[in-house]
Design a protein around this motif. Structure first.
Motif, PDB file in Angstrom:
ATOM      1  N   VAL A 205       0.823  -1.204   0.000  1.00  0.00           N
ATOM      2  CA  VAL A 205       0.000   0.000   0.000  1.00  0.00           C
ATOM      3  C   VAL A 205       0.858   1.255   0.000  1.00  0.00           C
ATOM      4  O   VAL A 205       2.056   1.214   0.287  1.00  0.00           O
ATOM      5  N   ASN A 206       0.210   2.372  -0.320  1.00  0.00           N
ATOM      6  CA  ASN A 206       0.819   3.700  -0.222  1.00  0.00           C
ATOM      7  C   ASN A 206      -0.319   4.691   0.029  1.00  0.00           C
ATOM      8  O   ASN A 206      -1.445   4.280   0.289  1.00  0.00           O
ATOM      9  N   PRO A 207      -0.079   6.005  -0.024  1.00  0.00           N
ATOM     10  CA  PRO A 207      -1.168   6.944   0.290  1.00  0.00           C
ATOM     11  C   PRO A 207      -2.379   6.880  -0.627  1.00  0.00           C
ATOM     12  O   PRO A 207      -3.437   7.411  -0.288  1.00  0.00           O
ATOM     13  N   THR A 208      -2.260   6.234  -1.791  1.00  0.00           N
ATOM     14  CA  THR A 208      -3.426   6.115  -2.684  1.00  0.00           C
ATOM     15  C   THR A 208      -4.350   4.994  -2.259  1.00  0.00           C
ATOM     16  O   THR A 208      -5.433   4.831  -2.820  1.00  0.00           O
ATOM     17  N   SER A 209      -3.936   4.206  -1.289  1.00  0.00           N
ATOM     18  CA  SER A 209      -4.720   3.049  -0.844  1.00  0.00           C
ATOM     19  C   SER A 209      -5.771   3.530   0.141  1.00  0.00           C
ATOM     20  O   SER A 209      -5.550   3.534   1.351  1.00  0.00           O
ATOM     21  N   ILE A 210      -6.920   3.931  -0.385  1.00  0.00           N
ATOM     22  CA  ILE A 210      -7.952   4.524   0.459  1.00  0.00           C
ATOM     23  C   ILE A 210      -9.297   3.842   0.243  1.00  0.00           C
ATOM     24  O   ILE A 210      -9.576   3.298  -0.822  1.00  0.00           O
TER      25      ILE A 210
ATOM     26  N   GLN B 109     -10.397   7.248   4.409  1.00  0.00           N
ATOM     27  CA  GLN B 109      -9.385   6.615   5.242  1.00  0.00           C
ATOM     28  C   GLN B 109      -8.464   5.751   4.402  1.00  0.00           C
ATOM     29  O   GLN B 109      -8.832   5.302   3.315  1.00  0.00           O
ATOM     30  N   THR B 110      -7.270   5.485   4.935  1.00  0.00           N
ATOM     31  CA  THR B 110      -6.414   4.512   4.262  1.00  0.00           C
ATOM     32  C   THR B 110      -7.073   3.140   4.380  1.00  0.00           C
ATOM     33  O   THR B 110      -7.808   2.857   5.335  1.00  0.00           O
ATOM     34  N   SER B 111      -6.801   2.300   3.406  1.00  0.00           N
ATOM     35  CA  SER B 111      -7.385   0.958   3.474  1.00  0.00           C
ATOM     36  C   SER B 111      -6.836   0.189   4.666  1.00  0.00           C
ATOM     37  O   SER B 111      -7.527  -0.665   5.237  1.00  0.00           O
ATOM     38  N   VAL B 112      -5.612   0.503   5.086  1.00  0.00           N
ATOM     39  CA  VAL B 112      -5.052  -0.128   6.282  1.00  0.00           C
ATOM     40  C   VAL B 112      -5.897   0.215   7.498  1.00  0.00           C
ATOM     41  O   VAL B 112      -6.343  -0.661   8.251  1.00  0.00           O
ATOM     42  N   ASP B 113      -6.126   1.512   7.724  1.00  0.00           N
ATOM     43  CA  ASP B 113      -6.927   1.940   8.882  1.00  0.00           C
ATOM     44  C   ASP B 113      -8.339   1.379   8.809  1.00  0.00           C
ATOM     45  O   ASP B 113      -8.908   0.931   9.809  1.00  0.00           O
ATOM     46  N   SER B 114      -8.914   1.412   7.618  1.00  0.00           N
ATOM     47  CA  SER B 114     -10.292   0.955   7.447  1.00  0.00           C
ATOM     48  C   SER B 114     -10.435  -0.534   7.744  1.00  0.00           C
ATOM     49  O   SER B 114     -11.357  -0.963   8.439  1.00  0.00           O
TER      50      SER B 114
ATOM     51  N   LYS C  16       1.735   5.371  13.136  1.00  0.00           N
ATOM     52  CA  LYS C  16       0.306   5.462  13.430  1.00  0.00           C
ATOM     53  C   LYS C  16      -0.284   4.140  13.901  1.00  0.00           C
ATOM     54  O   LYS C  16      -1.082   4.094  14.843  1.00  0.00           O
ATOM     55  N   THR C  17       0.113   3.041  13.253  1.00  0.00           N
ATOM     56  CA  THR C  17      -0.510   1.746  13.550  1.00  0.00           C
ATOM     57  C   THR C  17       0.372   0.812  14.361  1.00  0.00           C
ATOM     58  O   THR C  17      -0.119  -0.161  14.935  1.00  0.00           O
ATOM     59  N   GLY C  18       1.682   1.081  14.382  1.00  0.00           N
ATOM     60  CA  GLY C  18       2.601   0.186  15.063  1.00  0.00           C
ATOM     61  C   GLY C  18       2.910  -1.078  14.284  1.00  0.00           C
ATOM     62  O   GLY C  18       3.549  -2.006  14.794  1.00  0.00           O
ATOM     63  N   ILE C  19       2.472  -1.128  13.022  1.00  0.00           N
ATOM     64  CA  ILE C  19       2.697  -2.304  12.181  1.00  0.00           C
ATOM     65  C   ILE C  19       4.053  -2.184  11.489  1.00  0.00           C
ATOM     66  O   ILE C  19       4.447  -1.108  11.034  1.00  0.00           O
ATOM     67  N   LYS C  20       4.761  -3.296  11.382  1.00  0.00           N
ATOM     68  CA  LYS C  20       6.046  -3.293  10.695  1.00  0.00           C
ATOM     69  C   LYS C  20       5.850  -2.922   9.225  1.00  0.00           C
ATOM     70  O   LYS C  20       4.976  -3.481   8.543  1.00  0.00           O
ATOM     71  N   ALA C  21       6.659  -1.987   8.744  1.00  0.00           N
ATOM     72  CA  ALA C  21       6.588  -1.549   7.351  1.00  0.00           C
ATOM     73  C   ALA C  21       7.854  -2.001   6.628  1.00  0.00           C
ATOM     74  O   ALA C  21       8.960  -1.561   6.961  1.00  0.00           O
TER      75      ALA C  21
END
Length: 417
Positions: free
Chosen positions: A68-73, A77-82, A117-122
Motif C-alpha cells: 500500500v501507499n497513500p493512494t490506498s484509500i 481513510q487509508t485501506s489499512v486503517d479501514s 500510526k498503527t505500530g505495524i512493521k513496514a
C-alpha cells in the motif's frame, strides 16, 4: 501553485461533480462502505477497495500483508486503517517507491520501519530489496495489493506488482488485488520496450502507455509467462464497478509526490521523456511534468520559472536555483491527447530544434537527475531520429508492428471495455 491539499480537495469536488463522491467510512467491524445521503448515482465508479463486502470474507481470520501507499484509500481513510477497524489482522505493510506514507522523493531508497500510526512493521520494497523475502512472508497467509497506478511503463508500481507476484508464487501465498481505474486508460501508445533497455523503469515488452489497470496487468504477467521462471501467481482481482477504459477518472489522492495535479498525471506519459533530456521538466516546482525549460533557452522563450530544492519532491533538481525558460503546459488542453489517443512527441521535437546546445540535448552525464533517454522511450533509435529531424509520423511508423501486436495481445486480459 497547487499544493497537495488543494489537489485532494479539488479532486474530491470534481469526483462529486461526475457522480463519484467519496464514501464516508463506517467503523463497525462488518459494515460495508455505503453511499451518503446525497444520492450517489448507482452507476458511479467504485474501486475494488470500496467494495469491502466482496473481499472481507477472504481476509477474516487471516494474517494479512498489504502492499500500500497513500493512494490506498476506502472513502477518506487509508485501506489499512479501514480494514483494521473491521477486525482484519494486518501483519505487515509493504511500501513501494516513495514509501508507505509517500514522503520519500523519486529514486530515494527507503528503509524498513515501524509505521508510527498503527505500530505495524513496514517493509520497504524500494530499499535493500524490491521483492518480499521468504522471511517477510513467513507469518503471512494472504497478500493484498492496493496501489493506484497511472498506466505508464516507467511508473514503477507495476514493477512492484511483478516482484510481489513472484514472491507470492514462490512461497505459495495467494494475492488479492484491489483494482483501481487507470486515469490514462484510454491511451495505448509508444514503442515496445526492447529488452536491451530493460531497467528499473521498464521490465516487460509493453509500450509507454499500456492501457491496463493493475488487475489486468497482473493477468498479463501470469498469462504471458513474464514472471520469473514462468511462475504463476494465484490472484483474485476485485474489479472496479461501473468502469471502462474510456472514462475520465480524477484521482482523489495524488499517486506520488511529483504527480500532484490531474494535469501532471495526464501529461506524464509525454513529458516524462524529458527525464532523459538536458532540460528541467518541473521538478523543483509545485507543478512538475507541466513545465519544461532550461537557462540556455533564455531569449528563445518568454515563459520562465526557477526550480528549487523541495523536500519530499526534488531536493536537487536539474538547474536548481537557476531561471529556466521554456514552455508552460499547465493550461494545455489534455482533451487533445484523448482525441488523438497518442502521447505527444512534438514537445521533444520543438525543444530540440530550439536548443542552442543540441550537442548536449541528450547528454545524461551532465546531471545526475537525468538518465539515458533510451531507458524511457524503450528503444535505441529515438535519439538519432530526433537529431535527424524525423517527423512525429515517421517516428511512429518505426513502432510498428510491435504496437499493433501488443494491442491485439492486450485484449486477452481485459476486465473492462
Amino acid at each position: 501553485m497547487k499544493k497537495y491539499i488543494s489537489f485532494a480537495l479539488t479532486s474530491i469536488i470534481a469526483l462529486s461533480a461526475c457522480g463519484q463522491t467519496p464514501k464516508p467510512e463506517k467503523t463497525e467491524e462488518n459494515e460495508p462502505v455505503t453511499a451518503t445521503e446525497t444520492n450517489v448515482p448507482a452507476n458511479a465508479i467504485k474501486t475494488g477497495a470500496e467494495q469491502t463486502e466482496k473481499y472481507l470474507p477472504l481476509l477474516k481470520g487471516k494474517r494479512v500483508g498489504m502492499v500500500v501507499n497513500p493512494t490506498s484509500i476506502i472513502g477518506k481513510q487509508t485501506s489499512v486503517d479501514s480494514l483494521l477497524k473491521r477486525g482484519i489482522k494486518i501483519q505487515k505493510i509493504f511500501g513501494p517507491e516513495h514509501g508507505f506514507r509517500g514522503n520519500a522523493s523519486a529514486g530515494v531508497k527507503v528503509s524498513d520501519d515501524v509505521d508510527e500510526k498503527t505500530g505495524i512493521k513496514a517493509v520497504s520494497l524500494y530499499g535493500k530489496h524490491s521483492t518480499p523475502t521468504k522471511e517477510d512472508l513467513a507469518d503471512i497467509d494472504i497478500m493484498v495489493f492496493d496501489i493506484q497506478d497511472v498506466g505508464v511503463r516507467f511508473y514503477t508500481y507495476i514493477n512492484t506488482l511483478q516482484h510481489v507476484m513472484e514472491a507470492c508464487a514462490e512461497n505459495n501465498k495467494p494475492l488479492l488485488i484491489l483494482d483501481r481505474p487507470n486515469p490514462n486508460g484510454y491511451l495505448i501508445d509508444g514503442p515496445i520496450l526492447d529488452p536491451k533497455f530493460k531497467s528499473g523503469i521498464g521490465i516487460q515488452p509493453i509500450p509507454i502507455a499500456h492501457g491496463l489497470t493493475i488487475g489486468e496487468y497482473a493477468q498479463m504477467l501470469n498469462g504471458e509467462g513474464w514472471l520469473k521462471n514462468k511462475l504463476k501467481c494465484k490472484i483474485t482481482v476485485i474489479k472496479n464497478a461501473n468502469y471502462n477504459h474510456n472514462m475520465e477518472y480524477t484521482l482523489p489522492v495524488k499517486p506520488s509526490p511529483n504527480l500532484n495535479t490531474q494535469q501532471s498525471i495526464l501529461l506524464y506519459p509525454s513529458t516524462c521523456l524529458f527525464e532523459g533530456i538536458y532540460l528541467n521538466h518541473g521538478r523543483g516546482t509545485q507543478f512538475p511534468f507541466t513545465v519544461i525549460g532550461a537557462p540556455y533557452l533564455k531569449g528563445i522563450y518568454k515563459f520562465s520559472y526557477t526550480p528549487t530544492g523541495i523536500k519530499g519532491m526534488a531536493e536537487t533538481p536539474i538547474f536548481k536555483d537557476e531561471e529556466c525558460f521554456g514552455i508552460d503546459l499547465r493550461n494545455y488542453d489534455t482533451s487533445i491527447l484523448r482525441k488523438k489517443g497518442q502521447i505527444n512527441l512534438g514537445w521533444v521535437i520543438e525543444l530540440y530544434k530550439a536548443s542552442p546546445k543540441k550537442e548536449d540535448f541528450f547528454n545524461s552525464k551532465l546531471s545526475n537527475q537525468t538518465m539515458p533517454v533510451e531507458k524511457l522511450i524503450g528503444v535505441g533509435d529515438f535519439r538519432q531520429q530526433i537529431i535527424d529531424g524525423k517527423s512525429e509520423a515517421e517516428i511512429r511508423a518505426t513502432w510498428e508492428p510491435g504496437l499493433s501486436s501488443y494491442k491485439t495481445m492486450r485484449k486477452k486480459y481485459l476486465l473492462y471495455n
